[in-house]
Design a protein around this motif. Structure first.
Motif, PDB file in Angstrom:
ATOM      1  N   GLN A 207      13.079  -1.197  52.060  1.00  0.00           N
ATOM      2  CA  GLN A 207      14.028  -0.181  52.528  1.00  0.00           C
ATOM      3  C   GLN A 207      15.489  -0.564  52.258  1.00  0.00           C
ATOM      4  O   GLN A 207      16.361   0.297  52.286  1.00  0.00           O
ATOM      5  CB  GLN A 207      13.839   0.079  54.030  1.00  0.00           C
ATOM      6  N   THR A 208      15.749  -1.840  52.011  1.00  0.00           N
ATOM      7  CA  THR A 208      17.119  -2.323  51.809  1.00  0.00           C
ATOM      8  C   THR A 208      17.172  -3.244  50.595  1.00  0.00           C
ATOM      9  O   THR A 208      16.276  -4.056  50.387  1.00  0.00           O
ATOM     10  CB  THR A 208      17.618  -3.096  53.052  1.00  0.00           C
ATOM     11  N   ILE A 209      18.235  -3.101  49.818  1.00  0.00           N
ATOM     12  CA  ILE A 209      18.492  -4.000  48.691  1.00  0.00           C
ATOM     13  C   ILE A 209      19.903  -4.553  48.880  1.00  0.00           C
ATOM     14  O   ILE A 209      20.865  -3.793  49.007  1.00  0.00           O
ATOM     15  CB  ILE A 209      18.389  -3.283  47.340  1.00  0.00           C
ATOM     16  N   ILE A 210      20.011  -5.881  48.908  1.00  0.00           N
ATOM     17  CA  ILE A 210      21.291  -6.554  49.092  1.00  0.00           C
ATOM     18  C   ILE A 210      21.672  -7.220  47.777  1.00  0.00           C
ATOM     19  O   ILE A 210      20.905  -8.016  47.232  1.00  0.00           O
ATOM     20  CB  ILE A 210      21.217  -7.599  50.215  1.00  0.00           C
ATOM     21  N   GLY A 211      22.836  -6.863  47.257  1.00  0.00           N
ATOM     22  CA  GLY A 211      23.303  -7.406  45.987  1.00  0.00           C
ATOM     23  C   GLY A 211      24.539  -8.266  46.164  1.00  0.00           C
ATOM     24  O   GLY A 211      25.468  -7.886  46.865  1.00  0.00           O
ATOM     25  N   LYS A 212      24.526  -9.440  45.518  1.00  0.00           N
ATOM     26  CA  LYS A 212      25.666 -10.353  45.586  1.00  0.00           C
ATOM     27  C   LYS A 212      25.987 -10.848  44.185  1.00  0.00           C
ATOM     28  O   LYS A 212      25.117 -11.365  43.492  1.00  0.00           O
ATOM     29  CB  LYS A 212      25.357 -11.540  46.494  1.00  0.00           C
ATOM     30  N   GLY A 213      27.246 -10.671  43.805  1.00  0.00           N
ATOM     31  CA  GLY A 213      27.686 -11.081  42.483  1.00  0.00           C
ATOM     32  C   GLY A 213      28.664 -12.235  42.537  1.00  0.00           C
ATOM     33  O   GLY A 213      29.347 -12.446  43.539  1.00  0.00           O
ATOM     34  N   GLU A 214      28.717 -12.973  41.422  1.00  0.00           N
ATOM     35  CA  GLU A 214      29.670 -14.060  41.257  1.00  0.00           C
ATOM     36  C   GLU A 214      30.195 -14.024  39.830  1.00  0.00           C
ATOM     37  O   GLU A 214      29.510 -13.531  38.931  1.00  0.00           O
ATOM     38  CB  GLU A 214      29.011 -15.409  41.505  1.00  0.00           C
ATOM     39  N   LEU A 215      31.398 -14.566  39.636  1.00  0.00           N
ATOM     40  CA  LEU A 215      31.939 -14.673  38.287  1.00  0.00           C
ATOM     41  C   LEU A 215      32.613 -16.014  38.097  1.00  0.00           C
ATOM     42  O   LEU A 215      33.020 -16.663  39.058  1.00  0.00           O
ATOM     43  CB  LEU A 215      32.898 -13.522  37.981  1.00  0.00           C
TER      44      LEU A 215
ATOM     45  N   ASP B 170      35.978 -20.163  34.028  1.00  0.00           N
ATOM     46  CA  ASP B 170      36.072 -21.452  33.337  1.00  0.00           C
ATOM     47  C   ASP B 170      34.711 -22.062  32.996  1.00  0.00           C
ATOM     48  O   ASP B 170      34.629 -23.161  32.465  1.00  0.00           O
ATOM     49  CB  ASP B 170      36.900 -22.443  34.155  1.00  0.00           C
ATOM     50  N   GLY B 171      33.619 -21.358  33.330  1.00  0.00           N
ATOM     51  CA  GLY B 171      32.285 -21.850  33.002  1.00  0.00           C
ATOM     52  C   GLY B 171      31.708 -22.835  33.993  1.00  0.00           C
ATOM     53  O   GLY B 171      30.567 -23.267  33.841  1.00  0.00           O
ATOM     54  N   SER B 172      32.465 -23.209  35.042  1.00  0.00           N
ATOM     55  CA  SER B 172      31.930 -24.158  36.018  1.00  0.00           C
ATOM     56  C   SER B 172      32.228 -23.771  37.464  1.00  0.00           C
ATOM     57  O   SER B 172      31.442 -24.058  38.349  1.00  0.00           O
ATOM     58  CB  SER B 172      32.440 -25.572  35.730  1.00  0.00           C
ATOM     59  N   THR B 173      33.366 -23.135  37.727  1.00  0.00           N
ATOM     60  CA  THR B 173      33.735 -22.728  39.079  1.00  0.00           C
ATOM     61  C   THR B 173      33.358 -21.268  39.278  1.00  0.00           C
ATOM     62  O   THR B 173      33.758 -20.412  38.494  1.00  0.00           O
ATOM     63  CB  THR B 173      35.253 -22.889  39.301  1.00  0.00           C
ATOM     64  N   TRP B 174      32.556 -20.999  40.334  1.00  0.00           N
ATOM     65  CA  TRP B 174      32.102 -19.629  40.603  1.00  0.00           C
ATOM     66  C   TRP B 174      32.809 -19.079  41.833  1.00  0.00           C
ATOM     67  O   TRP B 174      33.017 -19.785  42.809  1.00  0.00           O
ATOM     68  CB  TRP B 174      30.585 -19.607  40.811  1.00  0.00           C
ATOM     69  N   GLU B 175      33.185 -17.800  41.754  1.00  0.00           N
ATOM     70  CA  GLU B 175      33.808 -17.122  42.891  1.00  0.00           C
ATOM     71  C   GLU B 175      33.067 -15.822  43.179  1.00  0.00           C
ATOM     72  O   GLU B 175      32.379 -15.277  42.306  1.00  0.00           O
ATOM     73  CB  GLU B 175      35.281 -16.858  42.618  1.00  0.00           C
ATOM     74  N   LYS B 176      33.212 -15.324  44.406  1.00  0.00           N
ATOM     75  CA  LYS B 176      32.557 -14.081  44.791  1.00  0.00           C
ATOM     76  C   LYS B 176      33.052 -12.930  43.938  1.00  0.00           C
ATOM     77  O   LYS B 176      34.223 -12.863  43.586  1.00  0.00           O
ATOM     78  CB  LYS B 176      32.821 -13.754  46.257  1.00  0.00           C
ATOM     79  N   ASP B 177      32.133 -12.023  43.643  1.00  0.00           N
ATOM     80  CA  ASP B 177      32.454 -10.796  42.928  1.00  0.00           C
ATOM     81  C   ASP B 177      31.908  -9.641  43.772  1.00  0.00           C
ATOM     82  O   ASP B 177      31.840  -9.750  44.993  1.00  0.00           O
ATOM     83  CB  ASP B 177      31.860 -10.839  41.521  1.00  0.00           C
ATOM     84  N   ILE B 178      31.465  -8.618  43.165  1.00  0.00           N
ATOM     85  CA  ILE B 178      31.012  -7.414  43.872  1.00  0.00           C
ATOM     86  C   ILE B 178      29.778  -7.696  44.726  1.00  0.00           C
ATOM     87  O   ILE B 178      28.827  -8.328  44.276  1.00  0.00           O
ATOM     88  CB  ILE B 178      30.696  -6.301  42.860  1.00  0.00           C
ATOM     89  N   GLU B 179      29.817  -7.188  45.975  1.00  0.00           N
ATOM     90  CA  GLU B 179      28.660  -7.235  46.865  1.00  0.00           C
ATOM     91  C   GLU B 179      28.332  -5.806  47.278  1.00  0.00           C
ATOM     92  O   GLU B 179      29.223  -5.049  47.660  1.00  0.00           O
ATOM     93  CB  GLU B 179      28.944  -8.098  48.091  1.00  0.00           C
ATOM     94  N   LEU B 180      27.063  -5.425  47.160  1.00  0.00           N
ATOM     95  CA  LEU B 180      26.610  -4.071  47.492  1.00  0.00           C
ATOM     96  C   LEU B 180      25.341  -4.133  48.325  1.00  0.00           C
ATOM     97  O   LEU B 180      24.512  -5.017  48.115  1.00  0.00           O
ATOM     98  CB  LEU B 180      26.305  -3.271  46.217  1.00  0.00           C
ATOM     99  N   THR B 181      25.182  -3.182  49.229  1.00  0.00           N
ATOM    100  CA  THR B 181      23.937  -3.040  49.987  1.00  0.00           C
ATOM    101  C   THR B 181      23.493  -1.593  49.895  1.00  0.00           C
ATOM    102  O   THR B 181      24.289  -0.683  50.127  1.00  0.00           O
ATOM    103  CB  THR B 181      24.120  -3.428  51.473  1.00  0.00           C
TER     104      THR B 181
END
Length: 100
Positions: free
Chosen positions: A73-81, A84-95
């Motif tokens: 019933q629910t889909i939780i999406g979490k993105g990162e970008l 520099d190829g090594s440090t990841w930061e939060k991107d788009i999050e959708l539910t």
């Protein structure tokens, strides 16, 4: 499968993604295009209730995880970008929640 996306939020472009596979290797891919004339190829995986796509590209890598919960019933999406190829930061999050 073709996925059309349109999110009423500033800075998020409308786009289209085409999902497909290679029957000889068992690999899955997504080709993405949006209104900014951006096009990208992502690797895709499915395992249990987890659906992922990612791309590793110089200067702008991305990864996104969708988790299917609540008996589908629910889909939780979490993105990162990563820029520099090594440090990841939060991107788009959708539910997404199914409306009955």
């Amino acid at each position: 499968m073709i996925w059309h996306s349109e999110i009423d939020e500033p800075g998020i472009p409308s786009g289209v993604a085409i999902f497909g596979s290679d029957d000889s290797t068992g690999e899955y891919f997504m080709l993405y295009f949006d209104e900014r004339e951006v096009s990208r190829k992502y690797e895709v995986s499915f395992q249990g209730n987890i659906f992922k796509w990612w791309r590793n590209a110089p200067g702008f890598s991305q990864r996104y995880t969708w988790t299917i919960t609540d008996k589908g019933q629910t889909i939780i999406g979490k993105g990162e970008l990563s820029k520099d190829g090594s440090t990841w930061e939060k991107d788009i999050e959708l539910t997404f929640t199914r409306i009955k």
